[in-house]
Design a protein around this motif. Structure first.
Motif, PDB file in Angstrom:
ATOM      1  N   GLU A   1     -13.466  51.982  96.335  1.00 33.14           N
ATOM      2  CA  GLU A   1     -12.583  53.098  96.996  1.00 33.14           C
ATOM      3  C   GLU A   1     -11.802  52.370  97.955  1.00 33.14           C
ATOM      4  O   GLU A   1     -12.054  51.285  98.632  1.00 33.14           O
ATOM      5  CB  GLU A   1     -13.568  54.230  97.416  1.00 33.14           C
TER       6      GLU A   1
ATOM      7  N   TYR B   1     -22.436  54.718  98.292  1.00 33.57           N
ATOM      8  CA  TYR B   1     -21.439  55.689  98.119  1.00 33.57           C
ATOM      9  C   TYR B   1     -20.443  55.181  97.303  1.00 33.57           C
ATOM     10  O   TYR B   1     -19.364  55.881  96.742  1.00 33.57           O
ATOM     11  CB  TYR B   1     -20.632  55.840  99.547  1.00 33.57           C
ATOM     12  N   SER B   2     -20.715  53.986  96.441  1.00 28.19           N
ATOM     13  CA  SER B   2     -19.822  53.476  95.360  1.00 28.19           C
ATOM     14  C   SER B   2     -20.655  52.905  94.213  1.00 28.19           C
ATOM     15  O   SER B   2     -21.723  52.094  94.644  1.00 28.19           O
ATOM     16  CB  SER B   2     -18.869  52.777  96.028  1.00 28.19           C
TER      17      SER B   2
ATOM     18  N   ILE C   1     -14.735  51.938 101.908  1.00 29.40           N
ATOM     19  CA  ILE C   1     -15.914  51.710 101.319  1.00 29.40           C
ATOM     20  C   ILE C   1     -17.048  51.038 102.323  1.00 29.40           C
ATOM     21  O   ILE C   1     -16.817  50.475 103.327  1.00 29.40           O
ATOM     22  CB  ILE C   1     -15.956  50.905 100.261  1.00 29.40           C
TER      23      ILE C   1
ATOM     24  N   GLU D   1     -14.786  51.526  90.363  1.00 27.43           N
ATOM     25  CA  GLU D   1     -13.825  50.769  91.213  1.00 27.43           C
ATOM     26  C   GLU D   1     -13.948  50.876  92.728  1.00 27.43           C
ATOM     27  O   GLU D   1     -14.503  51.891  93.090  1.00 27.43           O
ATOM     28  CB  GLU D   1     -12.468  51.067  90.695  1.00 27.43           C
TER      29      GLU D   1
ATOM     30  N   THR E   1     -10.683  48.502 101.237  1.00 25.51           N
ATOM     31  CA  THR E   1     -10.288  47.745 100.192  1.00 25.51           C
ATOM     32  C   THR E   1      -8.687  47.033 100.548  1.00 25.51           C
ATOM     33  O   THR E   1      -7.862  47.937 100.489  1.00 25.51           O
ATOM     34  CB  THR E   1     -10.139  48.148  98.760  1.00 25.51           C
TER      35      THR E   1
END
Length: 126
Positions: A52, A24-25, A55, A50, A75
Motif C-alpha cells: 500500500e 495490515y497488508s 504501510i 501489493e 512505499t
C-alpha cells in the motif's frame, strides 16, 4: 549515467536474515538492504498482494534475535525483479523500497542496534 542520491547510506543484509511482514497488508518478504531512512525487500506477489502507499511494517530475525513492530513507512517504488539477476529464485518476484515515516526514539534505537549487528554484509558497524 544515473547518479544515485540518498540521504542515508544503504547496507546490504545477509540473505534470509530479516523477515518483514505487516498485520495490515498481505505483503511478506526478506529485507535486502537497510538504512536509517528506509529499506528494500523482495516478495513474491499473490493475487491482491501489493504494498500500500503507506504501510506499517514488522521486522523479525533469527540470526540476530529482535522484533521491531509498527514501523510506519511510505512505499517509494515497487518493481519486478529481473529473473536474469536472480537465478534459481521464483519468477515474478518484486522488490519494494520504503521510506520510514516518523520513528519514535525507542524504534530508532532498535533500528540502530540492528544496523550495528552482524546481519549486514561486509561491515559490523553502520
Amino acid at each position: 549515467m544515473n547518479i544515485e542520491r540518498r540521504k542515508f547510506a544503504r547496507y546490504p543484509i545477509k540473505p534470509h536474515t530479516i523477515f518483514l511482514y505487516s498485520n495490515y497488508s498481505p505483503v511478506k518478504g526478506w529485507v535486502k538492504d537497510i538504512s536509517k531512512g528506509g529499506m528494500s525487500f523482495e516478495y513474491t506477489p499473490t493475487e491482491g498482494c501489493e504494498p500500500e502507499p503507506e504501510i506499517r511494517l514488522i521486522l523479525t530475525g533469527d540470526a540476530f534475535p529482535f522484533y521491531l513492530p509498527d514501523i510506519t513507512s511510505k512505499t517509494i517504488y515497487d518493481i519486478k525483479v529481473d529473473k536474469n539477476d536472480r537465478p534459481f529464485k521464483a519468477t515474478g518476484n518484486r522488490r519494494c523500497g520504503v521510506q520510514y515515516e516518523k520513528l519514535d526514539p525507542i524504534t530508532q534505537e532498535k533500528l540502530t542496534d540492528l544496523m550495528r549487528s552482524e546481519v549486514l554484509i561486509g561491515t559490523s558497524e553502520a
